[in-house]
Motif scaffolding. Structure first.
Motif, PDB file in Angstrom:
ATOM      1  N   ALA A 163      -2.692   6.842   5.571  1.00 58.84           N
ATOM      2  CA  ALA A 163      -2.601   5.788   6.584  1.00 58.84           C
ATOM      3  C   ALA A 163      -3.552   4.657   6.215  1.00 58.84           C
ATOM      4  O   ALA A 163      -4.693   4.906   5.800  1.00 58.84           O
ATOM      5  N   VAL A 164      -3.087   3.419   6.367  1.00 57.26           N
ATOM      6  CA  VAL A 164      -3.903   2.257   6.052  1.00 57.26           C
ATOM      7  C   VAL A 164      -3.614   1.165   7.066  1.00 57.26           C
ATOM      8  O   VAL A 164      -2.593   1.193   7.771  1.00 57.26           O
ATOM      9  N   ILE A 165      -4.514   0.205   7.146  1.00 56.19           N
ATOM     10  CA  ILE A 165      -4.181  -1.072   7.766  1.00 56.19           C
ATOM     11  C   ILE A 165      -4.350  -2.153   6.710  1.00 56.19           C
ATOM     12  O   ILE A 165      -5.232  -2.072   5.841  1.00 56.19           O
ATOM     13  N   VAL A 166      -3.469  -3.140   6.773  1.00 53.15           N
ATOM     14  CA  VAL A 166      -3.557  -4.316   5.913  1.00 53.15           C
ATOM     15  C   VAL A 166      -3.681  -5.508   6.839  1.00 53.15           C
ATOM     16  O   VAL A 166      -2.921  -5.635   7.803  1.00 53.15           O
ATOM     17  N   TYR A 167      -4.634  -6.393   6.566  1.00 55.66           N
ATOM     18  CA  TYR A 167      -4.910  -7.462   7.523  1.00 55.66           C
ATOM     19  C   TYR A 167      -5.421  -8.708   6.812  1.00 55.66           C
ATOM     20  O   TYR A 167      -5.872  -8.654   5.654  1.00 55.66           O
TER      21      TYR A 167
END
Length: 452
Positions: free
Chosen positions: A291-295
């Motif tokens: 799981a990742v967030i890209v921002y």
């Protein structure tokens, strides 16, 4: 392996395994209750149970298995890491495996986001990535409030639950999500979506709205657990314009919609929207936990260690994810999902014409929902018992489906993106038989017997 029982023989029969599961596992178990099978082998769309029965899996790990079970490119990628002697656990250290994954992921992102993006590796579940996204925007804006939508589902940890449809968190302001059958304004269609957007804009601009200043808005391009409700493109563009004009970061939860599932690589691509934060999990790990967030880099105001997790360096998942992302991109599986999804939706709408118990067929790409209704049920006519009966009849015919929606009255289909035309026909045939069988059983229950 299970230990021997009192008779000295290990009970490896499916019945024994299921019995021990019911005795040992918590009451919170879900899928195992409705799907009492013991999978032992799987490939592509097919699962084989310990009893020798074969099933067509249209659950796909709740959308995790973009390429189906044990796809050769995934197995090859995992074996390559294992055979290389590379470390399997490295926290957040840089590795060639991680570098390859981030390179492939950034190549697949909306270009306007990728040009100025940062990535945060989270704990292995999508809910942890949601927590990270909420923490990120609250840190970056200095605000505490959150805008979320009715019917949403973002995970099972505290912050993710607070943003989901059944929560009661005072910091979360609930906004209307547009839909046709259960439109909160009673009109549906483009007019209902326009009213929902107007409500949101009016609320935010009301100086006496009584809500905490929002740090962000989180939404799903298609609400999955909420009943397979696609966000209208115009409405999604309005949400982007409303948030951008007011300095509110927009978070797109693409945990279930990402990697080609909806007929575009990302759910937001249909509307041409570029969010400030994307929450990614499920398919990006190629069937393994990731799981990742890209921002946008402007939001990258965290201190070191502000959001961490022991298992955020899952090398096997990154290798499997790289292989999956590349395969979906190179083989244009998103486009394939769009074509095949439209074909399946048309077939299911034809089925609905013959079965009044089907209230609505909806979806996008290979994310499809069939809502069941009972005109004799008070309120909105939701028929969860009928939907559950359809699921049971599907299983009896070797088809695995699950339920969703407000009252669990929506049968959901999430087949792998590698679904063939022949497999799609088999899925539709079994589903049609199941609907007919469940309808007949219901009719028998409701029809009074003639006195003798």
């Amino acid at each position: 392996m299970p230990r021997a029982g009192n008779d000295g023989a290990a009970d490896l029969a499916p019945e024994g395994i299921l019995r021990r599961q019911s005795l040992r596992e918590s009451a919170a178990r879900t899928y195992a209750r409705a799907l009492p099978i013991v999978p032992v082998r799987a490939r592509g769309l097919t699962i084989e149970g310990a009893d020798g029965r074969r099933y067509l899996d249209c659950l796909s790990g709740a959308g995790t298995l973009a390429l189906g079970h044990n796809h050769p490119v995934v197995l090859e990628a995992v074996r390559a890491v294992l055979d290389s002697g590379a470390p399997l656990h490295v926290l957040d250290l840089a590795t060639p495996v991680k570098d390859a994954f981030t390179t492939e992921l950034f190549a697949a992102l909306p270009p306007a986001l990728a040009a100025n993006a940062r990535i945060q590796f989270c704990g292995p579940a999508g809910t942890d990535a949601v927590e990270a996204a909420l923490s990120l925007v609250r840190t970056a804006t200095g605000r505490s409030g959150l805008l979320a939508f009715t019917g949403a589902y973002h995970g099972m940890t505290a912050g993710a639950l607070a943003a989901s449809g059944g929560a009661r968190d005072g910091r979360v302001t609930r906004l209307p999500f547009p839909q046709d059958r259960h439109c909160p304004f009673g009109v549906g269609g483009p007019e209902g979506a326009a009213l929902a957007a107007h409500w949101t804009e009016s609320l935010l601009d009301d100086p006496r709205n009584g809500i905490p200043r929002p740090a962000g808005m989180i939404l799903e391009p298609v609400q999955g657990e909420g009943g397979v409700l696609p966000a209208p493109d115009d409405w999604l563009r309005r949400m982007r314009a409303i948030t951008a004009a007011r300095g509110i970061p927009l978070i797109a939860d693409e945990v279930q919609t990402g990697v080609g599932r909806t007929g575009a690589f990302w759910g937001v691509d249909h509307a041409g929207v570029v969010p400030d934060v994307m929450v990614l999990s499920k398919a990006i790990g190629g069937s393994l936990p990731l799981a990742v967030i890209v921002y946008h880099s402007d939001l990258d105001l965290w201190e070191p260690g502000a959001h961490a997790g022991t298992f955020r360096g899952n090398q096997l998942a990154m290798a499997a994810g790289t292989a999956t992302l590349a395969y979906v991109r190179q083989n244009r599986l998103a486009e394939r999902a769009a074509v095949l999804g439209d074909r399946m939706l048309a077939a299911l709408q034809g089925l609905a014409a013959d079965h009044p118990c089907i209230a609505e067929v909806r979806g996008r790409g290979l994310m499809i929902g069939i809502e069941f209704t009972d005109p004799d049920t008070p309120g909105d006519g939701a028929a969860p018992a009928l939907a559950a009966a359809v699921r049971e009849e599907c299983l009896a015919r070797g088809l695995i489906v699950e339920l969703g929606g407000r009252h669990s009255a929506v049968v959901r289909l999430l087949p792998p993106l590698t679904l063939t035309d022949e497999q799609a026909t088999a899925v539709l045939d079994r589903l049609a038989d199941a609907v007919a069988a469940a309808g007949r059983a219901r009719h028998r229950r409701l029809t009074p017997r003639n006195p003798q």
